[in-house]
Design a protein around this motif. Structure first.
Motif, PDB file in Angstrom:
ATOM      1  N   ASN A 114       0.828  -1.191   0.000  1.00  0.00           N
ATOM      2  CA  ASN A 114       0.000   0.000   0.000  1.00  0.00           C
ATOM      3  C   ASN A 114       0.870   1.252   0.000  1.00  0.00           C
ATOM      4  N   LEU A 115       0.482   2.217  -0.825  1.00  0.00           N
ATOM      5  CA  LEU A 115       1.200   3.482  -0.871  1.00  0.00           C
ATOM      6  C   LEU A 115       0.838   4.298   0.368  1.00  0.00           C
ATOM      7  N   GLU A 116       1.850   4.703   1.129  1.00  0.00           N
ATOM      8  CA  GLU A 116       1.617   5.470   2.347  1.00  0.00           C
ATOM      9  C   GLU A 116       2.384   6.780   2.283  1.00  0.00           C
ATOM     10  N   LEU A 117       1.744   7.853   2.732  1.00  0.00           N
ATOM     11  CA  LEU A 117       2.451   9.121   2.851  1.00  0.00           C
ATOM     12  C   LEU A 117       3.349   9.066   4.081  1.00  0.00           C
ATOM     13  N   PRO A 118       4.567   9.589   3.985  1.00  0.00           N
ATOM     14  CA  PRO A 118       5.437   9.608   5.177  1.00  0.00           C
ATOM     15  C   PRO A 118       4.832  10.519   6.242  1.00  0.00           C
ATOM     16  N   PRO A 119       5.215  10.349   7.499  1.00  0.00           N
ATOM     17  CA  PRO A 119       4.522  11.015   8.599  1.00  0.00           C
ATOM     18  C   PRO A 119       4.677  12.529   8.645  1.00  0.00           C
ATOM     19  N   TRP A 120       5.695  13.081   7.976  1.00  0.00           N
ATOM     20  CA  TRP A 120       5.884  14.531   8.039  1.00  0.00           C
ATOM     21  C   TRP A 120       5.013  15.276   7.015  1.00  0.00           C
ATOM     22  N   ILE A 121       4.274  14.546   6.209  1.00  0.00           N
ATOM     23  CA  ILE A 121       3.423  15.142   5.180  1.00  0.00           C
ATOM     24  C   ILE A 121       2.015  15.361   5.741  1.00  0.00           C
ATOM     25  N   CYS A 122       1.413  16.523   5.460  1.00  0.00           N
ATOM     26  CA  CYS A 122       0.020  16.775   5.861  1.00  0.00           C
ATOM     27  C   CYS A 122      -0.887  15.743   5.195  1.00  0.00           C
ATOM     28  N   GLN A 123      -1.692  15.074   5.994  1.00  0.00           N
ATOM     29  CA  GLN A 123      -2.531  13.985   5.487  1.00  0.00           C
ATOM     30  C   GLN A 123      -3.711  13.748   6.421  1.00  0.00           C
ATOM     31  N   PRO A 124      -4.707  13.016   5.965  1.00  0.00           N
ATOM     32  CA  PRO A 124      -5.908  12.823   6.788  1.00  0.00           C
ATOM     33  C   PRO A 124      -5.629  12.000   8.038  1.00  0.00           C
ATOM     34  N   TYR A 125      -6.464  12.229   9.026  1.00  0.00           N
ATOM     35  CA  TYR A 125      -6.512  11.372  10.207  1.00  0.00           C
ATOM     36  C   TYR A 125      -7.684  10.420   9.993  1.00  0.00           C
ATOM     37  N   VAL A 126      -7.396   9.139   9.944  1.00  0.00           N
ATOM     38  CA  VAL A 126      -8.432   8.141   9.656  1.00  0.00           C
ATOM     39  C   VAL A 126      -8.853   7.462  10.953  1.00  0.00           C
ATOM     40  N   ARG A 127     -10.112   7.631  11.310  1.00  0.00           N
ATOM     41  CA  ARG A 127     -10.638   7.003  12.522  1.00  0.00           C
ATOM     42  C   ARG A 127     -10.878   5.517  12.290  1.00  0.00           C
ATOM     43  N   ILE A 128     -10.778   4.732  13.347  1.00  0.00           N
ATOM     44  CA  ILE A 128     -11.150   3.326  13.222  1.00  0.00           C
ATOM     45  C   ILE A 128     -12.667   3.233  13.123  1.00  0.00           C
ATOM     46  N   ALA A 129     -13.154   2.154  12.519  1.00  0.00           N
ATOM     47  CA  ALA A 129     -14.591   1.962  12.371  1.00  0.00           C
ATOM     48  C   ALA A 129     -15.235   1.758  13.739  1.00  0.00           C
ATOM     49  N   PRO A 130     -16.488   2.196  13.914  1.00  0.00           N
ATOM     50  CA  PRO A 130     -17.167   1.992  15.192  1.00  0.00           C
ATOM     51  C   PRO A 130     -17.156   0.533  15.644  1.00  0.00           C
ATOM     52  N   GLU A 131     -17.272  -0.393  14.678  1.00  0.00           N
ATOM     53  CA  GLU A 131     -17.268  -1.806  15.024  1.00  0.00           C
ATOM     54  C   GLU A 131     -15.946  -2.223  15.664  1.00  0.00           C
ATOM     55  N   GLU A 132     -14.840  -1.689  15.137  1.00  0.00           N
ATOM     56  CA  GLU A 132     -13.529  -1.991  15.707  1.00  0.00           C
ATOM     57  C   GLU A 132     -13.398  -1.397  17.107  1.00  0.00           C
ATOM     58  N   HIS A 133     -13.939  -0.213  17.275  1.00  0.00           N
ATOM     59  CA  HIS A 133     -13.898   0.412  18.607  1.00  0.00           C
ATOM     60  C   HIS A 133     -14.654  -0.432  19.630  1.00  0.00           C
ATOM     61  N   LEU A 134     -15.832  -0.901  19.246  1.00  0.00           N
ATOM     62  CA  LEU A 134     -16.628  -1.717  20.168  1.00  0.00           C
ATOM     63  C   LEU A 134     -15.914  -3.021  20.506  1.00  0.00           C
ATOM     64  N   LYS A 135     -15.230  -3.613  19.524  1.00  0.00           N
ATOM     65  CA  LYS A 135     -14.435  -4.820  19.782  1.00  0.00           C
ATOM     66  C   LYS A 135     -13.359  -4.543  20.827  1.00  0.00           C
ATOM     67  N   LYS A 136     -12.679  -3.413  20.651  1.00  0.00           N
ATOM     68  CA  LYS A 136     -11.622  -3.056  21.597  1.00  0.00           C
ATOM     69  C   LYS A 136     -12.185  -2.867  22.998  1.00  0.00           C
ATOM     70  N   MET A 137     -13.376  -2.271  23.082  1.00  0.00           N
ATOM     71  CA  MET A 137     -13.988  -2.045  24.390  1.00  0.00           C
ATOM     72  C   MET A 137     -14.278  -3.379  25.085  1.00  0.00           C
ATOM     73  N   VAL A 138     -14.743  -4.356  24.304  1.00  0.00           N
ATOM     74  CA  VAL A 138     -15.019  -5.677  24.874  1.00  0.00           C
ATOM     75  C   VAL A 138     -13.721  -6.309  25.374  1.00  0.00           C
ATOM     76  N   GLN A 139     -12.657  -6.186  24.574  1.00  0.00           N
ATOM     77  CA  GLN A 139     -11.370  -6.744  24.979  1.00  0.00           C
ATOM     78  C   GLN A 139     -10.858  -6.096  26.258  1.00  0.00           C
ATOM     79  N   ILE A 140     -11.006  -4.791  26.360  1.00  0.00           N
ATOM     80  CA  ILE A 140     -10.556  -4.082  27.556  1.00  0.00           C
ATOM     81  C   ILE A 140     -11.361  -4.516  28.775  1.00  0.00           C
ATOM     82  N   GLN A 141     -12.674  -4.653  28.591  1.00  0.00           N
ATOM     83  CA  GLN A 141     -13.529  -5.094  29.696  1.00  0.00           C
ATOM     84  C   GLN A 141     -13.127  -6.489  30.164  1.00  0.00           C
ATOM     85  N   ASN A 142     -12.853  -7.378  29.214  1.00  0.00           N
ATOM     86  CA  ASN A 142     -12.430  -8.739  29.574  1.00  0.00           C
ATOM     87  C   ASN A 142     -11.092  -8.723  30.296  1.00  0.00           C
TER      88      ASN A 142
END
Length: 415
Positions: A330-358
């Protein structure tokens, strides 16, 4: 008082048919940032959301909120309010300094719920009719509204048509519901925006899912809207409307020069720099400069930190050194370049919450069985952290630690 021109006449003659719009952003769309955005392609800007009651009674707040200059036009002033008289009082004070007054009907935050404004007015249609019509007939500039959608597309269209009938002369439609916020933001629905555009006669600006110029053009094509508004996309890359991804230090130094000429609270400046350098500051070798930004107290300190970041990454940017930070196909912009902030999907967030609770439940069970004694003479909290994060478990705890870690891995594998 003459009735303000509205609809397409207002869009074309007063605003100049803008396609690229910078959103009203609390603590972020101040004058210096608006001017920076205009230099990089923005054709219309909004002030941050202003509280109408504070604006009406506090001259100091009013002076700071209306900070502007000749280059800062066209400009729309946005207010939040929970009653028509207070909103009108504020709007009358602001109208000589802007091209329209916008009513915030989209803020989904808890503070808006408590204050009964923003998206939490979308169920109170009688009040909204009163607020919009009051401004429509009392102001010499147009009244506009920024809204969120309902779950039901038909209800969303009905809502937009009600505001138009009440006197709204331009709509900005954010294609998310008021429940879609924070880690549950998810994607905006452009179908809802298109449905509104097809059912009203006033100009419509689309908002949501805008991370690059290609998104802007695709959004206008798919929704039929006259313009597109960017918020988060603009904060992480003010050159978004130019289709460029410059080095973050170039934009940061330009912004700092504007902030020196048009002062704003230091917290605003710090917030902008953290977003511009977000991808750099997430790297562990830049944690020292991250701390500098967090504690910086004036513009010269911020400038020194920006120059240090430039010094670290300019050799990579100019090809003197090879950057090996990306991997895979995958083509990735290096970190010093202005670029979008991509949020994780809500489903992934909910999975993480379950893992943290466990994991928390697992730790609690461990503490009950093992207690707080530690051969390393650590406190209970530190012992727990070392045991689970750094493998510094003491001999007496090792059996229990392994047992609970295995259980945690099994739970995670089942998610």
């Amino acid at each position: 008082m003459p009735l303000a021109r509205g609809g397409m006449q207002f869009w074309e003659e007063s605003l100049g048919s803008p396609r690229f719009v910078v959103a009203p952003m609390v603590d972020a769309s101040e004058l210096a940032w608006r001017l920076l955005s205009r230099r990089h392609g923005a054709q219309l800007c909004y002030t941050p959301m202003l509280h109408s009651s504070v604006f009406a009674r506090d001259p100091k707040y009013r002076k700071e909120a209306l900070a502007s200059c000749v280059e800062d036009r066209p400009l729309i002033v946005q207010f939040c309010a929970s009653d028509a008289p207070t909103l009108l009082e504020a709007a009358l004070l602001a109208e000589p300094y802007c091209d329209a007054i916008d009513i915030n009907l989209g803020c989904p935050q808890a503070i808006a719920r408590r204050g009964h404004y923003g998206a939490f007015l979308q169920d109170d249609w009688p009040l909204l009719r009163e607020m919009v019509s009051t401004l429509r007939w009392a102001l010499s500039v147009p009244v506009t509204c920024k809204i969120r959608v309902f779950e039901d597309i038909g209800r969303t269209v009905e809502y937009a048509c009600m505001l138009e009938a009440a006197g709204c002369q331009m709509l900005t439609v954010h294609g998310r519901t008021r429940e879609q916020k924070g880690p549950l933001t998810g994607l905006a629905n452009w179908d809802y925006i298109r449905a509104v555009r097809e059912n009203v006669k006033i100009p419509v600006i689309a908002n949501g899912n805008i991370q690059c110029l290609q998104d802007v053009l695709r959004c206008m094509d798919e929704t039929g809207c006259q313009g597109v508004m960017s918020a988060e996309g603009n904060l992480y890359n003010p050159s978004i409307f130019q289709g460029l991804n410059p080095p973050a230090w170039e934009i940061a130094l330009e912004y700092l020069t504007l902030a020196e000429k048009y002062p704003c609270p230091i917290s605003y400046v710090r917030g902008h720099l953290f977003k511009l350098f977000h991808h750099c500051l997430c790297l562990s070798n830049n944690f020292d400069l991250r701390a500098e930004l967090a504690t910086g107290s004036d513009l010269p300190e911020f400038q020194r930190t920006v120059l240090q970041l430039r010094e670290r990454y300019l050799p990579f940017h100019e090809g003197e050194k090879l950057w090996e930070g990306s991997s895979g196909y995958n083509l990735e912009l290096p970190p010093w370049i202005c670029q979008p902030y991509v949020r994780i999907a809500p489903e992934e967030h909910l999975k993480k919450m379950v893992q943290i609770q466990n994991r928390n439940a697992d730790i609690s069970q461990y503490e009950e069985e093992v207690g707080s004694k530690c051969e390393n003479r650590l406190c209970r909290l530190c012992c727990k952290a070392f045991c689970y994060a750094e493998d510094r478990d003491c001999p007496g705890h090792r059996i229990h630690i392994k047992s609970h870690r295995e259980k945690a891995r099994q739970q995670a594998a089942c998610l």
